[in-house]
Design a protein around this motif. Structure first.
Motif, PDB file in Angstrom:
ATOM      1  N   LEU A   1     -12.966  -2.394 -24.602  1.00  0.00           N
ATOM      2  CA  LEU A   1     -11.450  -1.559 -24.514  1.00  0.00           C
ATOM      3  C   LEU A   1     -11.905  -0.148 -24.542  1.00  0.00           C
ATOM      4  O   LEU A   1     -11.152   0.797 -24.144  1.00  0.00           O
ATOM      5  CB  LEU A   1     -10.697  -2.107 -25.492  1.00  0.00           C
ATOM      6  N   ASN A   2     -12.628   0.412 -25.593  1.00  0.00           N
ATOM      7  CA  ASN A   2     -12.784   1.937 -25.932  1.00  0.00           C
ATOM      8  C   ASN A   2     -13.596   2.526 -24.775  1.00  0.00           C
ATOM      9  O   ASN A   2     -13.394   3.609 -24.217  1.00  0.00           O
ATOM     10  CB  ASN A   2     -13.481   2.074 -27.083  1.00  0.00           C
ATOM     11  N   ASP A   3     -14.411   1.700 -24.138  1.00  0.00           N
ATOM     12  CA  ASP A   3     -15.277   2.081 -22.956  1.00  0.00           C
ATOM     13  C   ASP A   3     -14.194   2.256 -21.825  1.00  0.00           C
ATOM     14  O   ASP A   3     -14.286   3.393 -21.176  1.00  0.00           O
ATOM     15  CB  ASP A   3     -16.286   1.336 -22.514  1.00  0.00           C
ATOM     16  N   CYS A   4     -13.419   1.502 -21.723  1.00  0.00           N
ATOM     17  CA  CYS A   4     -12.539   1.543 -20.544  1.00  0.00           C
ATOM     18  C   CYS A   4     -11.484   2.612 -20.869  1.00  0.00           C
ATOM     19  O   CYS A   4     -11.251   3.431 -19.877  1.00  0.00           O
ATOM     20  CB  CYS A   4     -11.648   0.249 -20.570  1.00  0.00           C
ATOM     21  N   LEU A   5     -11.185   2.846 -22.201  1.00  0.00           N
ATOM     22  CA  LEU A   5     -10.186   3.839 -22.361  1.00  0.00           C
ATOM     23  C   LEU A   5     -11.083   5.583 -21.906  1.00  0.00           C
ATOM     24  O   LEU A   5     -10.311   6.182 -21.253  1.00  0.00           O
ATOM     25  CB  LEU A   5      -9.878   4.075 -23.877  1.00  0.00           C
ATOM     26  N   TYR A   6     -12.259   5.624 -22.470  1.00  0.00           N
ATOM     27  CA  TYR A   6     -12.971   6.984 -21.939  1.00  0.00           C
ATOM     28  C   TYR A   6     -13.182   7.027 -20.498  1.00  0.00           C
ATOM     29  O   TYR A   6     -13.231   8.099 -19.942  1.00  0.00           O
ATOM     30  CB  TYR A   6     -14.365   6.923 -22.925  1.00  0.00           C
ATOM     31  N   ARG A   7     -13.664   5.797 -20.021  1.00  0.00           N
ATOM     32  CA  ARG A   7     -13.822   5.763 -18.548  1.00  0.00           C
ATOM     33  C   ARG A   7     -12.656   6.233 -17.821  1.00  0.00           C
ATOM     34  O   ARG A   7     -12.615   6.793 -16.421  1.00  0.00           O
ATOM     35  CB  ARG A   7     -14.344   4.287 -18.131  1.00  0.00           C
ATOM     36  N   SER A   8     -11.485   5.916 -18.117  1.00  0.00           N
ATOM     37  CA  SER A   8     -10.240   5.962 -17.371  1.00  0.00           C
ATOM     38  C   SER A   8      -9.422   7.298 -17.576  1.00  0.00           C
ATOM     39  O   SER A   8      -8.326   7.655 -16.978  1.00  0.00           O
ATOM     40  CB  SER A   8      -9.290   4.861 -17.855  1.00  0.00           C
ATOM     41  N   MET A   9      -9.877   8.130 -18.865  1.00  0.00           N
ATOM     42  CA  MET A   9      -9.060   8.879 -19.598  1.00  0.00           C
ATOM     43  C   MET A   9      -8.676  10.060 -18.650  1.00  0.00           C
ATOM     44  O   MET A   9      -7.520  10.715 -18.818  1.00  0.00           O
ATOM     45  CB  MET A   9      -9.860   9.699 -20.641  1.00  0.00           C
ATOM     46  N   TYR A  10      -9.668  10.563 -17.657  1.00  0.00           N
ATOM     47  CA  TYR A  10      -9.244  11.494 -16.816  1.00  0.00           C
ATOM     48  C   TYR A  10      -8.840  11.211 -15.099  1.00  0.00           C
ATOM     49  O   TYR A  10      -8.806  11.937 -14.555  1.00  0.00           O
ATOM     50  CB  TYR A  10     -10.377  12.777 -16.906  1.00  0.00           C
ATOM     51  N   ASP A  11      -8.743  10.040 -15.339  1.00  0.00           N
ATOM     52  CA  ASP A  11      -8.376   9.410 -13.715  1.00  0.00           C
ATOM     53  C   ASP A  11      -6.788   9.174 -13.722  1.00  0.00           C
ATOM     54  O   ASP A  11      -6.294   8.909 -12.615  1.00  0.00           O
ATOM     55  CB  ASP A  11      -9.074   8.300 -13.433  1.00  0.00           C
ATOM     56  N   PHE A  12      -6.456   8.570 -15.021  1.00  0.00           N
ATOM     57  CA  PHE A  12      -4.872   8.012 -14.993  1.00  0.00           C
ATOM     58  C   PHE A  12      -4.389   8.819 -16.093  1.00  0.00           C
ATOM     59  O   PHE A  12      -4.740   9.468 -17.089  1.00  0.00           O
ATOM     60  CB  PHE A  12      -5.091   6.749 -15.557  1.00  0.00           C
ATOM     61  N   GLY A  13      -2.846   9.201 -15.911  1.00  0.00           N
ATOM     62  CA  GLY A  13      -2.026   9.293 -16.945  1.00  0.00           C
ATOM     63  C   GLY A  13      -1.913   8.783 -18.186  1.00  0.00           C
ATOM     64  O   GLY A  13      -1.514   9.094 -19.157  1.00  0.00           O
ATOM     65  N   TYR A  14      -1.810   7.430 -17.796  1.00  0.00           N
ATOM     66  CA  TYR A  14      -1.597   6.321 -18.863  1.00  0.00           C
ATOM     67  C   TYR A  14      -2.786   5.326 -18.600  1.00  0.00           C
ATOM     68  O   TYR A  14      -3.061   5.011 -17.487  1.00  0.00           O
ATOM     69  CB  TYR A  14       0.002   5.868 -18.674  1.00  0.00           C
ATOM     70  N   VAL A  15      -2.980   4.570 -19.820  1.00  0.00           N
ATOM     71  CA  VAL A  15      -3.799   3.464 -19.898  1.00  0.00           C
ATOM     72  C   VAL A  15      -3.046   2.406 -20.507  1.00  0.00           C
ATOM     73  O   VAL A  15      -2.801   2.660 -21.587  1.00  0.00           O
ATOM     74  CB  VAL A  15      -5.353   3.698 -20.501  1.00  0.00           C
ATOM     75  N   ALA A  16      -3.134   1.089 -20.180  1.00  0.00           N
ATOM     76  CA  ALA A  16      -2.513  -0.016 -20.803  1.00  0.00           C
ATOM     77  C   ALA A  16      -3.544  -0.925 -21.129  1.00  0.00           C
ATOM     78  O   ALA A  16      -4.626  -1.343 -20.274  1.00  0.00           O
ATOM     79  CB  ALA A  16      -1.634  -0.718 -19.962  1.00  0.00           C
ATOM     80  N   LEU A  17      -3.621  -1.347 -22.564  1.00  0.00           N
ATOM     81  CA  LEU A  17      -4.663  -2.207 -22.946  1.00  0.00           C
ATOM     82  C   LEU A  17      -3.871  -3.260 -23.198  1.00  0.00           C
ATOM     83  O   LEU A  17      -3.185  -3.629 -24.209  1.00  0.00           O
ATOM     84  CB  LEU A  17      -5.362  -1.701 -24.288  1.00  0.00           C
TER      85      LEU A  17
ATOM     86  N   VAL B   1      -8.827  -4.590 -19.657  1.00  0.00           N
ATOM     87  CA  VAL B   1      -8.835  -5.905 -20.023  1.00  0.00           C
ATOM     88  C   VAL B   1      -9.998  -6.351 -20.781  1.00  0.00           C
ATOM     89  O   VAL B   1     -11.076  -6.115 -20.277  1.00  0.00           O
ATOM     90  CB  VAL B   1      -8.480  -6.973 -18.875  1.00  0.00           C
ATOM     91  N   LYS B   2     -10.001  -7.182 -21.760  1.00  0.00           N
ATOM     92  CA  LYS B   2     -11.303  -7.351 -22.423  1.00  0.00           C
ATOM     93  C   LYS B   2     -11.903  -8.490 -21.811  1.00  0.00           C
ATOM     94  O   LYS B   2     -11.599  -8.868 -20.615  1.00  0.00           O
ATOM     95  CB  LYS B   2     -10.701  -8.286 -23.949  1.00  0.00           C
ATOM     96  N   PRO B   3     -13.323  -8.656 -22.207  1.00  0.00           N
ATOM     97  CA  PRO B   3     -14.280  -9.104 -21.323  1.00  0.00           C
ATOM     98  C   PRO B   3     -13.870 -10.811 -20.872  1.00  0.00           C
ATOM     99  O   PRO B   3     -13.149 -11.526 -21.712  1.00  0.00           O
ATOM    100  CB  PRO B   3     -15.470  -9.292 -22.061  1.00  0.00           C
ATOM    101  N   LEU B   4     -14.048 -11.099 -19.653  1.00  0.00           N
ATOM    102  CA  LEU B   4     -13.831 -12.478 -19.226  1.00  0.00           C
ATOM    103  C   LEU B   4     -14.818 -13.283 -19.682  1.00  0.00           C
ATOM    104  O   LEU B   4     -16.002 -12.825 -19.583  1.00  0.00           O
ATOM    105  CB  LEU B   4     -13.838 -12.430 -17.816  1.00  0.00           C
ATOM    106  N   HIS B   5     -14.644 -14.402 -20.360  1.00  0.00           N
ATOM    107  CA  HIS B   5     -15.794 -15.143 -20.765  1.00  0.00           C
ATOM    108  C   HIS B   5     -15.589 -16.544 -20.722  1.00  0.00           C
ATOM    109  O   HIS B   5     -14.584 -17.014 -20.069  1.00  0.00           O
ATOM    110  CB  HIS B   5     -15.934 -14.697 -22.341  1.00  0.00           C
TER     111      HIS B   5
END
Length: 295
Positions: free
Chosen positions: A206-222, A130-134
């Protein structure tokens, strides 16, 4: 958290670093800097042994992420190349001149190496970014609904970025963190949102989250807080993916994209949904963004 790169002509910040061994080996740093003509920078690679620390300096390549509304600053990747005979560093610093003392130092995430050493079948787990809460985010009921509904739909974990939230929202997120259902990362980028950079630098998040999640999940939803991925023929997202696999060859599928349907807040509630007095008296929450239904 964001760290500055000292000595640059324009604002330059870095947030996180990941080892990327797909193709050309590199350390990929998430950052934010000038959209056009960014400062030239170098990567200082830190190596640690039992009793010593050594460094190696290599030139970096700045790759701006072009979703920037033509604003002065953009999210970017800083790419630090690794030769075939170089091991993965423990951490990395980004510097404007090699003679300066580093003003930042980022731990390098080695998830790729671990996944390569211990390969496992593709996970069916799904992470959410999820994009930054602001703007001192305080839509607490909507946030709870978002987390719980995504959990019912099969999402396993949600990553949030905290630019600014209310004390009530902070309390809610701490509760979910204690249950291990969400991760909340501090996110306070020293750039003026919508004037200097697009929406709190959301594409860095969003890109940080993608790389952070890449090897922990089979899919990532943005997805955003006013978006829900809603299966039409299945109860969960995992069931949908399995269902799609029985109808199409999805072995080489890299991503799924869904058509939006909008439900505007200015539309009145549908009073014909139920004749039941109790159901009609329930408080309903209407989400004003795009709902993403599956075909």
């Amino acid at each position: 958290f964001w760290q500055s790169v000292a000595g640059t002509r324009f604002k330059f910040f870095v947030f996180s670093a990941y080892y990327d061994g797909r193709g050309a080996r590199m350390v990929r740093v998430m950052g934010a800097t000038k959209t056009r003509g960014p400062d030239r920078v170098w990567c200082v690679l830190w190596y640690q042994s039992f009793n010593s620390t050594t460094t190696l300096t290599v030139p970096a390549k700045v790759k701006v992420i072009r979703e920037n509304w033509n604003l002065k600053y953009s999210a970017c990747f800083i790419l630090c190349p690794l030769a075939s005979n170089m091991s993965v560093p423990h951490s990395v610093s980004i510097m404007s001149r090699a003679v300066l003392s580093p003003s930042n130092r980022l731990f390098v995430n080695h998830a790729f190496e671990a996944a390569k050493a211990h390969p496992t079948p593709q996970s069916s787990k799904i992470g959410v970014c999820v994009k930054p809460l602001h703007f001192n985010y305080n839509q607490t009921l909507q946030l709870i609904e978002f987390i719980e509904l995504n959990s019912l739909l099969g999402m396993d974990h949600i990553t949030f970025y905290n630019d600014s939230i209310s004390s009530t929202t902070d309390c809610v997120l701490k509760h979910y963190m204690s249950e291990g259902r969400v991760t909340v990362l501090r996110w306070k980028l020293d750039m003026v949102s919508q004037r200097e950079i697009r929406t709190e630098g959301l594409f860095a998040a969003l890109n940080d989250c993608l790389y952070r999640s890449m090897y922990d999940f089979g899919y990532v939803a943005l997805i955003d807080l006013d978006e829900i991925v809603m299966p039409k023929h299945n109860d969960t997202i995992q069931q949908f993916i399995e269902w799609m696999g029985t109808r199409l060859n999805t072995k080489s599928t890299g991503s799924y994209s869904f058509q939006n349907a909008f439900f505007y807040l200015q539309w009145p509630d549908d009073l014909m949904l139920s004749d039941d007095v109790f159901e009609s008296s329930l408080t309903s929450m209407r989400i004003g963004g795009g709902v993403r239904p599956f075909p």
